[in-house]
Scaffold this motif. Sequence first.
Motif, PDB file in Angstrom:
ATOM      1  N   ASP A  44       0.843  -1.188  -0.097  1.00  0.00           N
ATOM      2  CA  ASP A  44       0.032  -0.115  -0.128  1.00  0.00           C
ATOM      3  C   ASP A  44       0.730   1.336   0.090  1.00  0.00           C
ATOM      4  O   ASP A  44       0.233   2.315  -0.258  1.00  0.00           O
ATOM      5  CB  ASP A  44      -0.997  -0.088   1.327  1.00  0.00           C
ATOM      6  N   ASP A  45       2.089   1.219   0.173  1.00  0.00           N
ATOM      7  CA  ASP A  45       2.969   2.217   0.376  1.00  0.00           C
ATOM      8  C   ASP A  45       3.301   2.722  -1.168  1.00  0.00           C
ATOM      9  O   ASP A  45       4.535   2.252  -1.429  1.00  0.00           O
ATOM     10  CB  ASP A  45       4.329   2.312   1.447  1.00  0.00           C
ATOM     11  N   LYS A  46       2.499   3.308  -1.859  1.00  0.00           N
ATOM     12  CA  LYS A  46       3.060   3.236  -3.263  1.00  0.00           C
ATOM     13  C   LYS A  46       4.133   4.267  -3.475  1.00  0.00           C
ATOM     14  O   LYS A  46       4.707   3.892  -4.578  1.00  0.00           O
ATOM     15  CB  LYS A  46       1.794   3.879  -4.144  1.00  0.00           C
ATOM     16  N   ASN A  47       4.319   5.084  -2.881  1.00  0.00           N
ATOM     17  CA  ASN A  47       5.388   6.039  -3.157  1.00  0.00           C
ATOM     18  C   ASN A  47       6.843   5.718  -2.550  1.00  0.00           C
ATOM     19  O   ASN A  47       7.946   6.559  -2.478  1.00  0.00           O
ATOM     20  CB  ASN A  47       5.278   7.627  -3.236  1.00  0.00           C
ATOM     21  N   LYS A  48       6.840   4.257  -1.536  1.00  0.00           N
ATOM     22  CA  LYS A  48       7.716   4.016  -0.935  1.00  0.00           C
ATOM     23  C   LYS A  48       8.656   4.962   0.007  1.00  0.00           C
ATOM     24  O   LYS A  48       9.703   4.930   0.183  1.00  0.00           O
ATOM     25  CB  LYS A  48       8.704   3.328  -1.923  1.00  0.00           C
ATOM     26  N   ASP A  49       7.784   5.938   0.885  1.00  0.00           N
ATOM     27  CA  ASP A  49       8.583   6.508   1.682  1.00  0.00           C
ATOM     28  C   ASP A  49       8.392   6.028   3.037  1.00  0.00           C
ATOM     29  O   ASP A  49       8.556   6.536   4.126  1.00  0.00           O
ATOM     30  CB  ASP A  49       7.804   7.989   1.628  1.00  0.00           C
ATOM     31  N   GLY A  50       7.582   4.832   3.073  1.00  0.00           N
ATOM     32  CA  GLY A  50       7.658   3.964   4.625  1.00  0.00           C
ATOM     33  C   GLY A  50       6.456   4.471   5.305  1.00  0.00           C
ATOM     34  O   GLY A  50       6.331   4.010   6.386  1.00  0.00           O
ATOM     35  N   TYR A  51       5.568   5.387   4.753  1.00  0.00           N
ATOM     36  CA  TYR A  51       4.461   5.699   5.736  1.00  0.00           C
ATOM     37  C   TYR A  51       3.190   5.593   4.481  1.00  0.00           C
ATOM     38  O   TYR A  51       3.420   5.357   3.269  1.00  0.00           O
ATOM     39  CB  TYR A  51       4.490   7.306   6.117  1.00  0.00           C
ATOM     40  N   ILE A  52       2.311   5.392   5.181  1.00  0.00           N
ATOM     41  CA  ILE A  52       0.922   5.359   4.375  1.00  0.00           C
ATOM     42  C   ILE A  52       0.143   6.769   4.485  1.00  0.00           C
ATOM     43  O   ILE A  52      -0.293   7.004   5.654  1.00  0.00           O
ATOM     44  CB  ILE A  52      -0.328   4.352   4.864  1.00  0.00           C
ATOM     45  N   ASP A  53      -0.012   7.584   3.577  1.00  0.00           N
ATOM     46  CA  ASP A  53      -0.786   8.711   3.592  1.00  0.00           C
ATOM     47  C   ASP A  53      -1.950   8.589   3.438  1.00  0.00           C
ATOM     48  O   ASP A  53      -2.334   7.354   2.982  1.00  0.00           O
ATOM     49  CB  ASP A  53      -0.017   9.846   2.632  1.00  0.00           C
ATOM     50  N   TYR A  54      -2.708   9.570   3.079  1.00  0.00           N
ATOM     51  CA  TYR A  54      -4.166   9.637   3.161  1.00  0.00           C
ATOM     52  C   TYR A  54      -4.570   9.065   1.786  1.00  0.00           C
ATOM     53  O   TYR A  54      -5.364   7.899   1.787  1.00  0.00           O
ATOM     54  CB  TYR A  54      -5.189  10.912   3.291  1.00  0.00           C
ATOM     55  N   PRO A  55      -4.204   9.355   0.518  1.00  0.00           N
ATOM     56  CA  PRO A  55      -4.392   8.957  -0.702  1.00  0.00           C
ATOM     57  C   PRO A  55      -4.177   7.145  -0.822  1.00  0.00           C
ATOM     58  O   PRO A  55      -4.844   6.612  -1.225  1.00  0.00           O
ATOM     59  CB  PRO A  55      -3.592   9.592  -1.639  1.00  0.00           C
ATOM     60  N   GLU A  56      -2.911   7.005  -0.112  1.00  0.00           N
ATOM     61  CA  GLU A  56      -2.748   5.585  -0.062  1.00  0.00           C
ATOM     62  C   GLU A  56      -3.556   4.622   0.892  1.00  0.00           C
ATOM     63  O   GLU A  56      -4.104   3.719   0.410  1.00  0.00           O
ATOM     64  CB  GLU A  56      -1.164   5.225   0.328  1.00  0.00           C
ATOM     65  N   PHE A  57      -4.158   5.399   1.890  1.00  0.00           N
ATOM     66  CA  PHE A  57      -5.084   4.838   2.648  1.00  0.00           C
ATOM     67  C   PHE A  57      -6.275   4.450   2.205  1.00  0.00           C
ATOM     68  O   PHE A  57      -6.891   3.417   2.168  1.00  0.00           O
ATOM     69  CB  PHE A  57      -5.012   5.598   3.986  1.00  0.00           C
TER      70      PHE A  57
END
Length: 102
Positions: free
Chosen positions: A73-86
């Motif tokens: 789910d971490d599409k941009n691979k920054d190590g976090y799930i942001d709201y659009p990814e959520f």
Amino acid sequence: MSEQELQFHYFKMHDADNNNKLDGQELIKSLFHWHDAANHEAGKADAQHPPPEAKLFGDDELVQMIDPILDQDDKNKDGYIDYPEFVQAQRNAAAAQQTNQV
Ligand SMILES: [Ca+2]
Ligand SMILES: [Ca+2]
């Protein structure tokens, strides 16, 4: 609240440090919450009863649980799930559930 507002509410509820991203620890809490909410129907926020289950798992186990989720789910691979990814992850989960039911 609309479904979208409810999702944002959930997202912010689990964003403990308020940086608009869910890290591994926050994801773990949200996972247990979702599980709990599913058991109680309709997903009522229940701040009085924080899920105690997270303490039953060691760090290694938690990492094993969270790594595949971040990986998926971490599409941009920054190590976090942001709201659009959520939101996208929620859609994927709903779609997967429907597929399994057929
Ligand atoms: Ca956060
Ligand atoms: Ca991300």
